[in-house]
Design a protein around this motif. Structure first.
Motif, PDB file in Angstrom:
ATOM      1  N   VAL A 126      -4.746  15.070   9.685  1.00 51.26           N
ATOM      2  CA  VAL A 126      -3.312  15.374   9.674  1.00 51.26           C
ATOM      3  C   VAL A 126      -3.092  16.872   9.503  1.00 51.26           C
ATOM      4  N   TRP A 127      -3.849  17.524   8.633  1.00 53.05           N
ATOM      5  CA  TRP A 127      -3.661  18.952   8.427  1.00 53.05           C
ATOM      6  C   TRP A 127      -4.033  19.730   9.692  1.00 53.05           C
ATOM      7  N   GLY A 128      -5.157  19.396  10.321  1.00 52.04           N
ATOM      8  CA  GLY A 128      -5.560  20.081  11.545  1.00 52.04           C
ATOM      9  C   GLY A 128      -5.676  21.574  11.349  1.00 52.04           C
ATOM     10  N   ASP A 129      -4.953  22.322  12.193  1.00 50.52           N
ATOM     11  CA  ASP A 129      -4.982  23.778  12.096  1.00 50.52           C
ATOM     12  C   ASP A 129      -3.896  24.315  11.170  1.00 50.52           C
ATOM     13  N   GLY A 130      -3.091  23.414  10.581  1.00 49.54           N
ATOM     14  CA  GLY A 130      -2.079  23.825   9.621  1.00 49.54           C
ATOM     15  C   GLY A 130      -0.786  24.323  10.230  1.00 49.54           C
ATOM     16  N   GLU A 131      -0.679  24.356  11.574  1.00 51.87           N
ATOM     17  CA  GLU A 131       0.569  24.781  12.201  1.00 51.87           C
ATOM     18  C   GLU A 131       1.661  23.782  11.814  1.00 51.87           C
ATOM     19  N   PRO A 132       2.778  24.239  11.213  1.00 48.04           N
ATOM     20  CA  PRO A 132       3.717  23.340  10.545  1.00 48.04           C
ATOM     21  C   PRO A 132       4.237  22.182  11.384  1.00 48.04           C
ATOM     22  N   GLU A 133       4.706  22.463  12.599  1.00 50.49           N
ATOM     23  CA  GLU A 133       5.267  21.362  13.383  1.00 50.49           C
ATOM     24  C   GLU A 133       4.180  20.377  13.799  1.00 50.49           C
ATOM     25  N   ARG A 170       1.715  14.985  13.231  1.00 51.84           N
ATOM     26  CA  ARG A 170       0.536  14.188  12.899  1.00 51.84           C
ATOM     27  C   ARG A 170       0.786  13.329  11.663  1.00 51.84           C
ATOM     28  N   ALA A 171       1.580  13.830  10.717  1.00 51.44           N
ATOM     29  CA  ALA A 171       1.934  13.022   9.545  1.00 51.44           C
ATOM     30  C   ALA A 171       2.760  11.812   9.956  1.00 51.44           C
ATOM     31  N   ALA A 172       3.652  11.997  10.914  1.00 55.56           N
ATOM     32  CA  ALA A 172       4.434  10.866  11.427  1.00 55.56           C
ATOM     33  C   ALA A 172       3.518   9.823  12.062  1.00 55.56           C
ATOM     34  N   GLU A 173       2.533  10.281  12.818  1.00 53.67           N
ATOM     35  CA  GLU A 173       1.580   9.342  13.432  1.00 53.67           C
ATOM     36  C   GLU A 173       0.769   8.625  12.356  1.00 53.67           C
ATOM     37  N   GLU A 174       0.475   9.324  11.249  1.00 53.14           N
ATOM     38  CA  GLU A 174      -0.272   8.704  10.152  1.00 53.14           C
ATOM     39  C   GLU A 174       0.545   7.581   9.507  1.00 53.14           C
ATOM     40  N   LEU A 175       1.858   7.764   9.388  1.00 44.19           N
ATOM     41  CA  LEU A 175       2.693   6.688   8.841  1.00 44.19           C
ATOM     42  C   LEU A 175       2.751   5.506   9.801  1.00 44.19           C
ATOM     43  N   LYS A 176       2.816   5.770  11.089  1.00 47.75           N
ATOM     44  CA  LYS A 176       2.775   4.665  12.057  1.00 47.75           C
ATOM     45  C   LYS A 176       1.456   3.910  11.916  1.00 47.75           C
ATOM     46  N   LEU A 177       0.371   4.655  11.773  1.00 48.21           N
ATOM     47  CA  LEU A 177      -0.939   4.049  11.576  1.00 48.21           C
ATOM     48  C   LEU A 177      -0.964   3.234  10.288  1.00 48.21           C
ATOM     49  N   THR A 178      -0.265   3.708   9.260  1.00 47.59           N
ATOM     50  CA  THR A 178      -0.209   2.988   7.987  1.00 47.59           C
ATOM     51  C   THR A 178       0.496   1.643   8.140  1.00 47.59           C
ATOM     52  N   ALA A 179       1.548   1.596   8.954  1.00 48.73           N
ATOM     53  CA  ALA A 179       2.217   0.317   9.221  1.00 48.73           C
ATOM     54  C   ALA A 179       1.251  -0.660   9.870  1.00 48.73           C
ATOM     55  N   ARG A 180       0.473  -0.194  10.822  1.00 48.76           N
ATOM     56  CA  ARG A 180      -0.497  -1.068  11.491  1.00 48.76           C
ATOM     57  C   ARG A 180      -1.599  -1.497  10.529  1.00 48.76           C
ATOM     58  N   ALA A 181      -1.997  -0.588   9.639  1.00 55.29           N
ATOM     59  CA  ALA A 181      -3.020  -0.928   8.645  1.00 55.29           C
ATOM     60  C   ALA A 181      -2.500  -1.963   7.663  1.00 55.29           C
ATOM     61  N   ALA A 182      -1.244  -1.835   7.251  1.00 56.53           N
ATOM     62  CA  ALA A 182      -0.646  -2.825   6.350  1.00 56.53           C
ATOM     63  C   ALA A 182      -0.623  -4.199   7.010  1.00 56.53           C
ATOM     64  N   GLN A 183      -0.253  -4.225   8.270  1.00 53.90           N
ATOM     65  CA  GLN A 183      -0.245  -5.488   9.010  1.00 53.90           C
ATOM     66  C   GLN A 183      -1.650  -6.090   9.067  1.00 53.90           C
ATOM     67  N   ILE A 227       0.860  -1.170   0.000  1.00 51.76           N
ATOM     68  CA  ILE A 227       0.000   0.000   0.000  1.00 51.76           C
ATOM     69  C   ILE A 227       0.904   1.230   0.000  1.00 51.76           C
ATOM     70  N   SER A 228       0.370   2.336  -0.480  1.00 52.11           N
ATOM     71  CA  SER A 228       1.160   3.566  -0.621  1.00 52.11           C
ATOM     72  C   SER A 228       0.586   4.665   0.256  1.00 52.11           C
ATOM     73  N   ASN A 229       1.497   5.356   0.976  1.00 56.78           N
ATOM     74  CA  ASN A 229       1.080   6.580   1.654  1.00 56.78           C
ATOM     75  C   ASN A 229       2.091   7.691   1.386  1.00 56.78           C
ATOM     76  N   HIS A 230       2.367   7.895   0.101  1.00 58.54           N
ATOM     77  CA  HIS A 230       3.285   8.945  -0.327  1.00 58.54           C
ATOM     78  C   HIS A 230       2.867  10.322   0.205  1.00 58.54           C
ATOM     79  N   LEU A 231       1.580  10.627   0.141  1.00 60.79           N
ATOM     80  CA  LEU A 231       1.123  11.984   0.417  1.00 60.79           C
ATOM     81  C   LEU A 231       1.379  12.402   1.860  1.00 60.79           C
ATOM     82  N   HIS A 232       1.098  11.517   2.802  1.00 60.57           N
ATOM     83  CA  HIS A 232       1.302  11.885   4.200  1.00 60.57           C
ATOM     84  C   HIS A 232       2.766  11.762   4.598  1.00 60.57           C
ATOM     85  N   GLY A 233       3.499  10.852   3.965  1.00 60.35           N
ATOM     86  CA  GLY A 233       4.931  10.786   4.220  1.00 60.35           C
ATOM     87  C   GLY A 233       5.635  12.078   3.844  1.00 60.35           C
TER      88      GLY A 233
END
Length: 353
Positions: free
Chosen positions: A114-121, A126-139, A88-94
């Motif tokens: 992930v975008w939330g209020d748009g504050e950069p950090e 949140r994007a990092a958490e989305e990739l962690k979630l993607t690993a769990r989804a792949a599993q 599976i691909s999660n290029h956009l959030h990575g």
């Protein structure tokens, strides 16, 4: 040296058994269509499976982790069309994990959580958490590879002016390692690999930046590469040699083509011209119509023992995708059929009984 990635023993769905390396279609450029419709098209064309994008309605990583029935429903749609899935691909959030700046471009590609209020950090975290979630989804989905981007804090310095010190570049690789090591810890826990696509605008975009990125992350097993020659053709990289050099890191392969048209008035940076503009110095083009040496690539894939999926990432602003995608499949099937002989070609010259 680790052995090259191979297909998982039980990939999601039921891919056609006649070819040792499954040929898949990356759904990223098809996310405007419902997942069921893309599956129907790919099955009718004869693809073995899909590399499923985690956007559009194709694959929701949060639902995949929280809802077993959602996973079962996605698998059923694949199976009904005779398709498998190996990645599976999660290029956009990575992309948002390391990028600086984070701006309106990212709002256009990120989901609302992930975008939330748009504050950069906050977006990066949140994007990092989305990739962690993607690993769990792949599993949960039964695949062992996630393809994607990393973003980069230092891509903005690629033109080297105004100049920055070496310490700034080193800090960029350190930033990447600090952000991605915790993500890779989750990938390790899930038994899933991350295949970073070497690509301009990423932390690794050519040979030396790839070597430096791998060194920054201590060459950990979970972090590998999604080989895509199309971005290397216009940079004039030795992409076949790249495959051999990083053979223990190739977790996934994209088949995308590029046509170079440098005529003295245009350049490799694109001149801010849109895709398919004939003034461009290069453009993405339907697989098999460009300058990529796919025969050399597939001979090298045989050489290094890569047995994982080869995924058609179809992009061509000058051709209808409903024509291009099935045509690209036929071309890659022919390349994929190249196999070493069972005996040396000169064995018949032997005078021994």
């Amino acid at each position: 040296m680790a052995m090259p990635t191979t297909c998982p023993p039980e990939a999601t769905g039921s891919a056609r058994p006649e070819q040792r390396r499954p040929v898949t279609l990356f759904t990223g450029q098809w996310a405007d269509l419902p997942f069921a419709e893309v599956c129907k098209l790919a099955g009718e064309w004869g693809y073995d499976g899909l590399e499923i994008a985690c956007w559009g309605d194709h694959f929701d990583v949060l639902r995949a982790v929280e809802d077993e029935s959602y996973v079962a429903e996605r698998k059923e749609i694949l199976a009904e069309n005779g398709l498998g899935c190996w990645a599976i691909s999660n290029h956009l959030h990575g992309q948002a994990v390391c990028d600086d700046p984070i701006d309106a471009r990212h709002q256009g590609i990120l989901n609302a959580r992930v975008w939330g209020d748009g504050e950069p950090e906050g977006v990066r975290r949140r994007a990092a958490e989305e990739l962690k979630l993607t690993a769990r989804a792949a599993q949960a989905f039964g695949v062992d590879t996630v393809t994607g981007f990393t973003g980069s804090a230092i891509w903005k310095y690629v033109a080297m002016f105004p100049p920055v010190g070496d310490d700034v570049i080193a800090a960029g690789y350190e930033d990447f390692a600090n952000r991605f090591n915790p993500i890779m810890d989750v990938f390790d826990d899930c038994g899933v690999k991350f295949a970073h696509e070497v690509h301009p605008s990423e932390i690794a975009y050519d040979y030396w930046s790839t070597a430096q990125a791998l060194e920054a992350i201590d060459n950990r097993d979970a972090f590998g590469l999604n080989f895509d020659p199309s971005h290397m053709v216009w940079q004039e990289l030795d992409y076949v040699g790249f495959l051999y050099e990083f053979r223990d890191r190739i977790h996934h392969v994209h088949c995308k083509d590029t046509k170079v048209n440098l005529n003295g008035r245009n350049g490799r940076l694109g001149s801010h011209l849109p895709w398919a503009d004939l003034r461009r110095g290069w453009d993405f083009i339907s697989t098999g119509h460009g300058d990529t040496d796919f025969e050399g690539i597939f001979r090298m894939l045989n050489q290094i023992g890569y047995a994982g999926p080869v995924s058609v990432e179809w992009e061509d602003a000058g051709m209808d995708r409903l024509h291009g995608a099935p045509e690209a499949l036929g071309y890659i099937r022919d390349m994929n059929a190249l196999t070493p002989p069972s005996a040396a070609f000169d064995a018949a010259f032997s005078t021994k009984d």
